[in-house]
Design a protein around this motif. Sequence first.
Motif, PDB file in Angstrom:
ATOM      1  N   ALA A 138       0.838  -1.206   0.000  1.00  0.00           N
ATOM      2  CA  ALA A 138       0.000   0.000   0.000  1.00  0.00           C
ATOM      3  C   ALA A 138       0.872   1.255   0.000  1.00  0.00           C
ATOM      4  CB  ALA A 138      -0.918  -0.005   1.209  1.00  0.00           C
ATOM      5  N   PRO A 139       0.579   2.224  -0.877  1.00  0.00           N
ATOM      6  CA  PRO A 139       1.393   3.440  -0.953  1.00  0.00           C
ATOM      7  C   PRO A 139       0.998   4.459   0.115  1.00  0.00           C
ATOM      8  CG  PRO A 139      -0.309   3.523  -2.617  1.00  0.00           C
ATOM      9  CD  PRO A 139      -0.463   2.194  -1.922  1.00  0.00           C
ATOM     10  N   GLN A 140       1.107   4.069   1.375  1.00  0.00           N
ATOM     11  CA  GLN A 140       0.695   4.921   2.484  1.00  0.00           C
ATOM     12  C   GLN A 140       1.134   4.274   3.785  1.00  0.00           C
ATOM     13  OE1 GLN A 140      -3.347   6.035   2.025  1.00  0.00           O
ATOM     14  NE2 GLN A 140      -3.312   7.620   3.575  1.00  0.00           N
ATOM     15  N   ASN A 141       1.348   5.118   4.811  1.00  0.00           N
ATOM     16  CA  ASN A 141       1.724   4.597   6.130  1.00  0.00           C
ATOM     17  C   ASN A 141       0.464   4.164   6.867  1.00  0.00           C
ATOM     18  OD1 ASN A 141       2.842   3.961   8.579  1.00  0.00           O
ATOM     19  ND2 ASN A 141       3.657   5.995   9.004  1.00  0.00           N
ATOM     20  N   ILE A 142       0.225   2.861   6.925  1.00  0.00           N
ATOM     21  CA  ILE A 142      -0.930   2.283   7.613  1.00  0.00           C
ATOM     22  C   ILE A 142      -0.419   1.323   8.674  1.00  0.00           C
ATOM     23  CG2 ILE A 142      -3.050   0.944   7.358  1.00  0.00           C
ATOM     24  CD1 ILE A 142      -3.158   1.823   4.447  1.00  0.00           C
ATOM     25  N   GLN A 143      -0.853   1.527   9.918  1.00  0.00           N
ATOM     26  CA  GLN A 143      -0.426   0.687  11.027  1.00  0.00           C
ATOM     27  C   GLN A 143      -1.643   0.116  11.732  1.00  0.00           C
ATOM     28  OE1 GLN A 143       2.845   0.110  11.576  1.00  0.00           O
ATOM     29  NE2 GLN A 143       3.428   1.521   9.937  1.00  0.00           N
ATOM     30  N   VAL A 144      -1.486  -1.062  12.345  1.00  0.00           N
ATOM     31  CA  VAL A 144      -2.582  -1.747  13.022  1.00  0.00           C
ATOM     32  C   VAL A 144      -2.170  -2.064  14.459  1.00  0.00           C
ATOM     33  CG1 VAL A 144      -4.082  -3.768  13.039  1.00  0.00           C
ATOM     34  CG2 VAL A 144      -3.393  -2.748  10.850  1.00  0.00           C
ATOM     35  N   VAL A 145      -3.023  -1.684  15.422  1.00  0.00           N
ATOM     36  CA  VAL A 145      -2.831  -2.058  16.823  1.00  0.00           C
ATOM     37  C   VAL A 145      -3.710  -3.278  17.079  1.00  0.00           C
ATOM     38  CG1 VAL A 145      -3.039  -1.343  19.230  1.00  0.00           C
ATOM     39  CG2 VAL A 145      -2.384   0.331  17.480  1.00  0.00           C
ATOM     40  N   THR A 146      -3.090  -4.430  17.279  1.00  0.00           N
ATOM     41  CA  THR A 146      -3.840  -5.685  17.409  1.00  0.00           C
ATOM     42  C   THR A 146      -4.430  -5.844  18.807  1.00  0.00           C
ATOM     43  OG1 THR A 146      -1.922  -6.976  18.132  1.00  0.00           O
ATOM     44  CG2 THR A 146      -2.266  -6.754  15.745  1.00  0.00           C
ATOM     45  N   GLY A 147      -5.416  -6.715  18.901  1.00  0.00           N
ATOM     46  CA  GLY A 147      -6.038  -6.996  20.189  1.00  0.00           C
ATOM     47  C   GLY A 147      -5.062  -7.593  21.185  1.00  0.00           C
ATOM     48  N   LYS A 148      -4.133  -8.421  20.707  1.00  0.00           N
ATOM     49  CA  LYS A 148      -3.143  -9.036  21.589  1.00  0.00           C
ATOM     50  C   LYS A 148      -2.238  -7.987  22.222  1.00  0.00           C
ATOM     51  CE  LYS A 148      -0.957 -12.581  23.386  1.00  0.00           C
ATOM     52  NZ  LYS A 148      -1.592 -13.479  24.365  1.00  0.00           N
ATOM     53  N   LEU A 149      -1.839  -6.995  21.428  1.00  0.00           N
ATOM     54  CA  LEU A 149      -0.993  -5.918  21.951  1.00  0.00           C
ATOM     55  C   LEU A 149      -1.741  -5.135  23.026  1.00  0.00           C
ATOM     56  CD1 LEU A 149       1.472  -4.083  21.980  1.00  0.00           C
ATOM     57  CD2 LEU A 149       0.548  -2.905  19.976  1.00  0.00           C
ATOM     58  N   MET A 150      -3.007  -4.827  22.773  1.00  0.00           N
ATOM     59  CA  MET A 150      -3.781  -4.070  23.764  1.00  0.00           C
ATOM     60  C   MET A 150      -3.985  -4.874  25.039  1.00  0.00           C
ATOM     61  SD  MET A 150      -6.539  -1.891  21.496  1.00  0.00           S
ATOM     62  CE  MET A 150      -7.148  -3.259  20.515  1.00  0.00           C
ATOM     63  N   ALA A 151      -4.153  -6.187  24.909  1.00  0.00           N
ATOM     64  CA  ALA A 151      -4.308  -7.025  26.098  1.00  0.00           C
ATOM     65  C   ALA A 151      -3.030  -7.042  26.922  1.00  0.00           C
ATOM     66  CB  ALA A 151      -4.700  -8.441  25.693  1.00  0.00           C
ATOM     67  N   THR A 152      -1.873  -7.112  26.252  1.00  0.00           N
ATOM     68  CA  THR A 152      -0.591  -7.102  26.961  1.00  0.00           C
ATOM     69  C   THR A 152      -0.393  -5.795  27.712  1.00  0.00           C
ATOM     70  OG1 THR A 152       0.359  -8.556  25.275  1.00  0.00           O
ATOM     71  CG2 THR A 152       1.898  -7.351  26.677  1.00  0.00           C
ATOM     72  N   GLN A 153      -0.867  -4.684  27.130  1.00  0.00           N
ATOM     73  CA  GLN A 153      -0.726  -3.372  27.763  1.00  0.00           C
ATOM     74  C   GLN A 153      -1.871  -3.060  28.717  1.00  0.00           C
ATOM     75  OE1 GLN A 153      -0.381  -0.804  24.330  1.00  0.00           O
ATOM     76  NE2 GLN A 153       1.797  -1.250  24.056  1.00  0.00           N
ATOM     77  N   ASN A 154      -2.827  -3.984  28.856  1.00  0.00           N
ATOM     78  CA  ASN A 154      -3.967  -3.818  29.759  1.00  0.00           C
ATOM     79  C   ASN A 154      -4.765  -2.552  29.451  1.00  0.00           C
ATOM     80  OD1 ASN A 154      -5.567  -4.824  31.834  1.00  0.00           O
ATOM     81  ND2 ASN A 154      -3.798  -5.196  33.164  1.00  0.00           N
ATOM     82  N   ILE A 155      -4.965  -2.306  28.161  1.00  0.00           N
ATOM     83  CA  ILE A 155      -5.733  -1.142  27.705  1.00  0.00           C
ATOM     84  C   ILE A 155      -7.210  -1.477  27.772  1.00  0.00           C
ATOM     85  CG2 ILE A 155      -6.277   0.247  25.664  1.00  0.00           C
ATOM     86  CD1 ILE A 155      -3.315   0.026  24.903  1.00  0.00           C
TER      87      ILE A 155
END
Length: 786
Positions: A138-155
Amino acid sequence: MKRRILLILLCLFAAATSFAQRSGGHITGKVTSADDSPVAGITVELTETGAHAISNQEGVFSFRNIKPGNYTLLINLRNHEEVRRTVTVENNSTVTADLRIGLQVGELQGIIVTGNRNSFKADRTSQSLRIATPLLEAPQNIQVVTGKLMATQNIISMSDGVAKNISGVTRLEHWGDIYTRINARGGRLAAFRNGVNVTSSWGPLTEDMSFVDHIEFVKGPAGFMMSNGEPAGIYNVVTKKPTGISKGEATLTYGSFDLMRATLDLDGKLDKPGKVLYRFNLMGQTKNSFRDYEFNDRFSIAPVISYQLDEKTLLTAEYTFQHVTMSDLGSAYVFSTEGFAVYPRNFSMSNPAIVPSKINEHSAFVNLQHQLDDQWKLTAQIAHFNFKQVSSDIWPDAVLPDGNIIRRLYAFDGDIRNTYGQAFVNGDVTTGGVHHRILAGLDVGTKEALYDWGQSHQLDSANGYFNAHDPSYGMPIGGIPVFDRTTSLSQRAVSRVNQSYTGLYFQDELGFFDNKLRLTLAGRYTYVKEGEMEEKQFTPRAGISFSVDRSTSVYALYDQSFIPQTGNLRSGNPPKPITGNNIEFGVKKNWFDGKLSTTLAAYRIIKNNELSADPSGTPANPYVLQLGQSRAEGVEVDVMGEVVTGLSVVANYAFTDSYVSKEGGSNGNIITKGTRIAGFAKHNLNTWLTYTLQSGALKGAGIAGGFSWQAERSSWAWTTEPSRMSLPNYFRLDGGLFWEKKKIRLTANVFNILDEYLYTGADYGAYYYWQAEPPRDIRFSMAYKF
């Protein structure tokens, strides 16, 4: 001229559809578990080309228009044995290759995440973003915050630390977690949910993470296809959907400031064949604060049902209800003539006798996906939001040097009703030697909002001040008002929004040289009506992306912006729409066999007529200023994924220079050229490292930690003169421990480990304003999977 360009684009679309020719062969197959159940959400890689396909609800995956030859299909689940199969593709034929995973359905729980092989890294976006292009291409900066990452950070909510995972993204504080305002690249990121632009002046209601699967950040211009979006970008909250795997998870969370929270996530089938699936999420929470008399109690209900009408058609309906009962919206605001942070962190101007604020948000989506044939897919979606708020907001009439304050309580009621409709097609066709990824669609929507802040009551007076040095939280001399709400909000509203819009867009990503070089050409025609105002504009878009090798790509992008605006100018005239243009360049690379991704992006965004809060406004008169022109430019670096087995990293840095490039303003409030845009940090650095033990008695245990650092911060509102005092640099250290084995996960996190007095604020000229973050905050979660 604009109509002519639109007509040409539509003709090109028709020609591509009519003359599309199949070239090469196809691969199709089905992914099943060890107990012969179909498995959805599995990424299958074609190793020779690096292409990916994801299995659907029936476990089916496919690759189209593959050159004749021998290929290897690969499934690589995290920490499990690879599944490989070799196939031979012939011209104008389809080869079937089923893949079987040596795990039971129950054993797959927690393994299937976006990207499969790495729980912190995603390879693609959700279908709601409409694009079918892998992130690497994709010709653009696209990032994804996954559910696993949020669970690890207790968000636990959208405002609870999500921003630190994406370069240059900051949260602008406001009204006690009613809504989350996210800034990046010199502007406010438009708020989306499941591909629908739900942004409003004070909304949407902050999403609770109990019903959220992951969050997608599209940096830079996205308005061409995602309706009227900010050129700075958007964030798209993607809610949980049924997976077809019968499973459940219950979580209990305890924390500082009397946090008690419980969630339940149920996922499964409503019939034996698996044509009717469901997902049900439930959350309840009570939470006090480090500030006296401040609380935020919530609950949410989110059922989803999907029905596979036939092999080609999937219908999904979902409903979400969020309720909030909380203290006065202005309880976090602190004011002083002496400077920032001169009072203790727990100081509040509020009063425990003020009637609590109540907010209800209902949202409903109905989504239809239909596979027209091997090359074309149709998606249609309708959505409706209903948001009601009955609340109050405390604000000072006077702030005196001796700490005496005269407080005024304003009623602040709101009623927002938004309805959206979308229909678009995705095509994957080949004409001659050119591969086409085609997107074309229609957006329609109406946004209606009523606000009443016309009623107010003075709590204090010269005969009885509220003194910040010696605060008294008894009954104020003016008493606590009971605002008149016997009259309907439609009659007493002092601010009204009534906007409707229609958008048509078309995009063709043309792939050359076996899709190594990709040229994106797109355009959008937008028509917006608000009251008597009508605006229409055609905005083009062009991008190019080149794959240096299987794991590296470079890209460039150009886009124009058009965003109608609402707000109260002191002149009484309606604000002009935002127009501008945007340029972005970048390099993307996957490392360690795709386990780690890096993105380097540089951009420049020019916006004309941007609005910003007028610092002389009050809750009763929240005026805005219209800038002449603003300019944002900067560099961003994002790193996300697994470095070595067990060690995952999320790290990012952004340099953001955002300033006024042409003078603007009105009625004596002139924002001069060179003034920094409000609400940003010039330097923003974040890291989060997670290490999990892979063997031994403590297998599954781990440690996580990271920091956030911001330098050269600008305040969140404009001043009419250079600020007398700048905001200090920001540094916050967070960390945690966790242990996960089979059905149990334990997580303990500490936020603001160093117990720093952290805050954001602004110089209002007559006085300073700031809002403090919590001191050291401990949170413990227990999750059980069944």
